[in-house]
Design an enzyme around this catalytic site. Structure first.
Site, PDB file in Angstrom:
ATOM      1  N   SER A   1      37.653  37.764  44.308  1.00  0.00           N
ATOM      2  CA  SER A   1      36.351  38.436  44.162  1.00  0.00           C
ATOM      3  C   SER A   1      35.334  37.724  45.043  1.00  0.00           C
ATOM      4  O   SER A   1      35.427  36.504  45.242  1.00  0.00           O
ATOM      5  CB  SER A   1      35.879  38.358  42.711  1.00  0.00           C
ATOM      6  OG  SER A   1      34.528  38.757  42.606  1.00  0.00           O
TER       7      SER A   1
ATOM      8  N   TYR B   1      34.183  32.846  35.535  1.00  0.00           N
ATOM      9  CA  TYR B   1      34.874  33.940  36.241  1.00  0.00           C
ATOM     10  C   TYR B   1      34.927  33.645  37.737  1.00  0.00           C
ATOM     11  O   TYR B   1      35.978  33.748  38.370  1.00  0.00           O
ATOM     12  CB  TYR B   1      34.153  35.274  35.983  1.00  0.00           C
ATOM     13  CG  TYR B   1      34.721  36.430  36.769  1.00  0.00           C
ATOM     14  CD1 TYR B   1      35.886  37.069  36.363  1.00  0.00           C
ATOM     15  CD2 TYR B   1      34.100  36.876  37.943  1.00  0.00           C
ATOM     16  CE1 TYR B   1      36.426  38.121  37.090  1.00  0.00           C
ATOM     17  CE2 TYR B   1      34.627  37.928  38.676  1.00  0.00           C
ATOM     18  CZ  TYR B   1      35.787  38.550  38.244  1.00  0.00           C
ATOM     19  OH  TYR B   1      36.321  39.584  38.979  1.00  0.00           O
TER      20      TYR B   1
HETATM   21  P1  NAP Z   1      39.903  46.754  34.691  1.00  0.00           P
HETATM   22  O1  NAP Z   1      39.585  48.173  35.014  1.00  0.00           O
HETATM   23  O2  NAP Z   1      39.350  46.137  33.459  1.00  0.00           O
HETATM   24  O3  NAP Z   1      41.495  46.580  34.727  1.00  0.00           O
HETATM   25  C1  NAP Z   1      42.079  45.343  34.434  1.00  0.00           C
HETATM   26  C2  NAP Z   1      43.586  45.504  34.363  1.00  0.00           C
HETATM   27  O4  NAP Z   1      44.146  44.262  33.964  1.00  0.00           O
HETATM   28  C3  NAP Z   1      44.007  46.547  33.345  1.00  0.00           C
HETATM   29  O5  NAP Z   1      45.136  47.235  33.797  1.00  0.00           O
HETATM   30  C4  NAP Z   1      44.350  45.703  32.128  1.00  0.00           C
HETATM   31  O6  NAP Z   1      45.349  46.381  31.382  1.00  0.00           O
HETATM   32  C5  NAP Z   1      44.913  44.454  32.789  1.00  0.00           C
HETATM   33  N1  NAP Z   1      44.814  43.321  31.893  1.00  0.00           N
HETATM   34  C6  NAP Z   1      43.698  42.825  31.293  1.00  0.00           C
HETATM   35  N2  NAP Z   1      44.013  41.820  30.473  1.00  0.00           N
HETATM   36  C7  NAP Z   1      45.361  41.671  30.564  1.00  0.00           C
HETATM   37  C8  NAP Z   1      46.297  40.816  29.932  1.00  0.00           C
HETATM   38  N3  NAP Z   1      45.915  39.905  29.029  1.00  0.00           N
HETATM   39  N4  NAP Z   1      47.599  40.941  30.259  1.00  0.00           N
HETATM   40  C9  NAP Z   1      48.010  41.873  31.145  1.00  0.00           C
HETATM   41  N5  NAP Z   1      47.182  42.715  31.771  1.00  0.00           N
HETATM   42  C10 NAP Z   1      45.870  42.623  31.464  1.00  0.00           C
HETATM   43  O7  NAP Z   1      39.433  45.809  35.865  1.00  0.00           O
HETATM   44  P2  NAP Z   1      39.495  45.939  37.465  1.00  0.00           P
HETATM   45  O8  NAP Z   1      38.108  45.975  37.941  1.00  0.00           O
HETATM   46  O9  NAP Z   1      40.450  46.987  37.871  1.00  0.00           O
HETATM   47  O10 NAP Z   1      40.076  44.504  37.785  1.00  0.00           O
HETATM   48  C11 NAP Z   1      41.259  44.273  38.540  1.00  0.00           C
HETATM   49  C12 NAP Z   1      41.079  42.955  39.284  1.00  0.00           C
HETATM   50  O11 NAP Z   1      40.008  43.087  40.212  1.00  0.00           O
HETATM   51  C13 NAP Z   1      40.715  41.779  38.388  1.00  0.00           C
HETATM   52  O12 NAP Z   1      41.428  40.632  38.802  1.00  0.00           O
HETATM   53  C14 NAP Z   1      39.229  41.600  38.632  1.00  0.00           C
HETATM   54  O13 NAP Z   1      38.794  40.286  38.397  1.00  0.00           O
HETATM   55  C15 NAP Z   1      39.135  41.987  40.096  1.00  0.00           C
HETATM   56  N6  NAP Z   1      37.789  42.363  40.551  1.00  0.00           N
HETATM   57  C16 NAP Z   1      37.151  43.433  40.025  1.00  0.00           C
HETATM   58  C17 NAP Z   1      35.869  43.742  40.470  1.00  0.00           C
HETATM   59  C18 NAP Z   1      35.086  44.901  39.917  1.00  0.00           C
HETATM   60  O14 NAP Z   1      33.857  44.971  40.112  1.00  0.00           O
HETATM   61  N7  NAP Z   1      35.725  45.851  39.257  1.00  0.00           N
HETATM   62  C19 NAP Z   1      35.255  42.965  41.470  1.00  0.00           C
HETATM   63  C20 NAP Z   1      35.953  41.878  41.990  1.00  0.00           C
HETATM   64  C21 NAP Z   1      37.217  41.597  41.542  1.00  0.00           C
HETATM   65  P3  NAP Z   1      45.568  46.289  29.786  1.00  0.00           P
HETATM   66  O15 NAP Z   1      44.245  46.275  29.133  1.00  0.00           O
HETATM   67  O16 NAP Z   1      46.403  47.519  29.519  1.00  0.00           O
HETATM   68  O17 NAP Z   1      46.364  45.035  29.576  1.00  0.00           O
END
Ligand code: NAP
Length: 254
Positions: free
Chosen positions: A132, A145
């Site tokens: 990120s 984070y």
């Molecule tokens: P999201 O929509 O909340 O999705 C997160 C995913 O991770 C879901 O599929 C969730 O599935 C899974 N997950 C969460 N806790 C877990 C656990 N304990 N074990 C296994 N799987 C788990 O978030 P996202 O934005 O797509 O995030 C994906 C990645 O992008 C993350 O690493 C996040 O830090 C990074 N990121 C996001 C942003 C943003 O603004 N969205 C920005 C920078 C980086 P389940 O709940 O089904 O387990």
């Protein structure tokens, strides 16, 4: 079974991971989808099988649990078809540092750091780690984070140095704010944040970086020279660290 290598995507039930799964399925790759929510994984798997004809397996795992991380490591090690790992599962926790519980901090670090490093160790072929831009910005106020994401960037850059000679491609992807459910977990209203990227655009841009074999891909960074300058300045410091004497400013006057 596809003739393309299989892709294992963690956090594939929604958000960035679900779009990666969709894009790789449409490129003809078989998939292994990992997350906790079995219902969502099943629905995505059925849709992608119908749309693309690729083989989609589900591996339900909570990547804060040692035994579940071990099960995914085992799948990566034993399933020779898997040549691409998308290390995407991650979350955020609400509040500032002093108000975050030690349990929440421990779970966050286990998911965002420990599981990412352990799965990367079992990966081969290509490893995509979702970091990120927060990992570049202590000023952004998401301290733990951001620290986990700084780890993911460093891990990726280090693995690139260690593994590229062995033919392993490692990519760090640094999204900025992207419209997914993570914002609900972080306690912030995404609609109050300026410049939020839609998740399809983010993943498509990251895949352009993947196809170019970039080691660090920052989709929202328009002026690429800023990253190049930062990286060059950091690298320029390295030879100077070989010093038997402290710098003059640290020499005691007494
Ligand atoms: P999201 O929509 O909340 O999705 C997160 C995913 O991770 C879901 O599929 C969730 O599935 C899974 N997950 C969460 N806790 C877990 C656990 N304990 N074990 C296994 N799987 C788990 O978030 P996202 O934005 O797509 O995030 C994906 C990645 O992008 C993350 O690493 C996040 O830090 C990074 N990121 C996001 C942003 C943003 O603004 N969205 C920005 C920078 C980086 P389940 O709940 O089904 O387990």
């Amino acid at each position: 079974m596809s003739s393309e290598s299989a892709v294992l995507v963690t956090g594939a039930s929604t958000g960035i991971g679900a779009v990666y799964a969709e894009r790789f399925a449409h490129r003809g790759h078989d998939l292994v989808l990992v997350a906790r929510n079995h219902e969502r994984l099943t629905a995505l798997a059925e849709r992608l099988r119908d749309e693309t004809g690729v083989q989609v397996d589900i591996l339900q795992a909570d990547l804060t649990q040692d035994s579940d991380i071990a099960a995914v490591e085992q799948r990566l090690r034993e399933d020779a078809r898997i040549r691409i790992l998308v290390n995407n599962a991650g979350t955020s926790i609400p509040g500032d540092f002093l108000h975050q519980s030690s349990d929440d901090i421990t779970r966050l670090i286990t998911l965002n750091v420990t599981s990412v490093a352990r799965l990367a160790e079992a990966g081969e072929g290509a490893i995509v780690n979702i970091a990120s831009v927060v990992g570049l910005g202590p000023e952004m106020g998401l301290t733990v984070y951001g620290a986990t994401k700084a780890f993911v960037l460093f891990l990726s850059q280090g693995l690139d140095v260690e593994l590229s000679a062995k033919g392993v491609y490692v990519q760090a992807v640094l999204p900025a704010a992207t419209r997914t459910e993570i914002w609900q977990h972080s306690g912030k209203d995404v609609d109050t944040i300026p410049g939020v990227m839609e998740v399809d655009k983010l993943v498509d841009a990251a895949l352009v970086g993947f196809d170019r074999r970039e080691s660090v891909t920052i989709p929202p960074l328009h002026d690429e020279t800023q990253w190049q300058t930062l990286n060059a300045t950091r690298q320029a410091m390295l030879p100077g660290f070989a010093q038997s004497e402290p710098a003059a400013r640290y020499l005691s006057r007494s």
